[in-house]
Design a protein around this motif. Structure first.
Motif, PDB file in Angstrom:
ATOM      1  N   ASN A 138       0.832  -1.210   0.000  1.00 13.68           N
ATOM      2  CA  ASN A 138       0.000   0.000   0.000  1.00 13.68           C
ATOM      3  C   ASN A 138       0.863   1.255   0.000  1.00 13.68           C
ATOM      4  O   ASN A 138       0.566   2.227  -0.712  1.00 13.68           O
ATOM      5  CB  ASN A 138      -0.944   0.008   1.205  1.00 13.68           C
ATOM      6  CG  ASN A 138      -2.047  -1.022   1.083  1.00 13.68           C
ATOM      7  OD1 ASN A 138      -2.319  -1.526  -0.004  1.00 13.68           O
ATOM      8  ND2 ASN A 138      -2.662  -1.359   2.195  1.00 13.68           N
ATOM      9  N   GLU A 139       1.934   1.248   0.780  1.00 12.64           N
ATOM     10  CA  GLU A 139       2.850   2.399   0.817  1.00 12.64           C
ATOM     11  C   GLU A 139       3.524   2.595  -0.541  1.00 12.64           C
ATOM     12  O   GLU A 139       3.664   3.719  -1.011  1.00 12.64           O
ATOM     13  CB  GLU A 139       3.904   2.207   1.903  1.00 12.64           C
ATOM     14  CG  GLU A 139       3.359   2.358   3.300  1.00 12.64           C
ATOM     15  CD  GLU A 139       4.397   2.063   4.365  1.00 12.64           C
ATOM     16  OE1 GLU A 139       5.619   2.160   4.084  1.00 12.64           O
ATOM     17  OE2 GLU A 139       3.989   1.726   5.487  1.00 12.64           O
ATOM     18  N   GLU A 141       2.344   1.661  -3.499  1.00 10.36           N
ATOM     19  CA  GLU A 141       1.347   2.176  -4.434  1.00 10.36           C
ATOM     20  C   GLU A 141       1.109   3.666  -4.215  1.00 10.36           C
ATOM     21  O   GLU A 141       1.014   4.433  -5.179  1.00 10.36           O
ATOM     22  CB  GLU A 141       0.034   1.404  -4.287  1.00 10.36           C
ATOM     23  CG  GLU A 141       0.089   0.010  -4.880  1.00 10.36           C
ATOM     24  CD  GLU A 141      -1.206  -0.758  -4.694  1.00 10.36           C
ATOM     25  OE1 GLU A 141      -2.202  -0.188  -4.170  1.00 10.36           O
ATOM     26  OE2 GLU A 141      -1.238  -1.936  -5.059  1.00 10.36           O
ATOM     27  N   ALA A 142       1.023   4.081  -2.962  1.00  8.19           N
ATOM     28  CA  ALA A 142       0.804   5.500  -2.658  1.00  8.19           C
ATOM     29  C   ALA A 142       1.992   6.335  -3.130  1.00  8.19           C
ATOM     30  O   ALA A 142       1.812   7.417  -3.703  1.00  8.19           O
ATOM     31  CB  ALA A 142       0.579   5.697  -1.158  1.00  8.19           C
ATOM     32  N   ARG A 146       1.965   9.291  -5.950  1.00  7.69           N
ATOM     33  CA  ARG A 146       2.509  10.625  -5.698  1.00  7.69           C
ATOM     34  C   ARG A 146       3.586  10.980  -6.722  1.00  7.69           C
ATOM     35  O   ARG A 146       3.660  12.096  -7.202  1.00  7.69           O
ATOM     36  CB  ARG A 146       3.085  10.707  -4.283  1.00  7.69           C
ATOM     37  CG  ARG A 146       2.014  10.822  -3.202  1.00  7.69           C
ATOM     38  CD  ARG A 146       2.620  11.180  -1.847  1.00  7.69           C
ATOM     39  NE  ARG A 146       3.613  10.237  -1.374  1.00  7.69           N
ATOM     40  CZ  ARG A 146       3.341   9.136  -0.680  1.00  7.69           C
ATOM     41  NH1 ARG A 146       2.102   8.854  -0.366  1.00  7.69           N
ATOM     42  NH2 ARG A 146       4.304   8.355  -0.278  1.00  7.69           N
TER      43      ARG A 146
END
Length: 154
Positions: A138-139, A141-142, A146
């Motif tokens: 998840n990190e 992908e985030a 960004r």
């Protein structure tokens, strides 16, 4: 001293539940606090009020059958490790359960204290690793989103 491991057993066969309770009480290296219910609905209700370190769920309950029992527990608390208990020695069901993020599949007639303890310990470890991987993904992908937004704005 290590903290007590909270276990929920969802099993309608009282003799089977008592056997599991006895196995867990015989283990000297770990402390277990074990709660037993005989219906899936009772287990799900208990899960609303308290958290457990591992849940052992029978696949043949009066109010639920098959892997749906374990999936109901998963929906109630996606982060809790689940170990399936069954009388069926079915490799296909075992593999299906693992693919559904169930940590282990135990055949009732083959369980002893060592197997049960190892299954609980490994289930907790596997679930922790899966949660770490999920968070890292998840990190990532985030960060990727960004980065793309930054590149698009240039």
């Amino acid at each position: 001293m290590e903290r007590t491991t909270e276990i929920l057993i969802i099993e309608d066969d009282r003799a089977e539940a008592d056997l599991i309770l006895e196995m867990l009480s015989d283990i000297r290296k770990e402390q277990f606090s074990v709660h037993h219910v005989d219906y899936l609905a009772k287990g799900l209700e208990l899960m609303k009020d308290r958290s457990f370190d591992c849940i052992l769920v029978d696949l043949g309950l009066p109010d639920s059958r098959g892997l749906e029992s374990a999936l109901s527990v998963r929906r109630q608390d996606p982060k809790v490790p689940i170990v399936v208990l069954t009388v069926l020695n079915d490799e296909e069901s075992a593999l299906s359960s693992l693919q559904l993020d169930i940590q282990d599949y135990l055949i009732k007639g083959e369980i002893n204290a060592a197997v049960l303890t190892r299954a609980i310990r490994y289930a907790r470890q596997r679930k922790a690793v899966m949660e770490e991987l999920r968070e890292a993904n998840n990190e990532l992908e985030a960060s990727t989103i960004r980065w793309h937004m930054t590149c698009d704005s240039l």
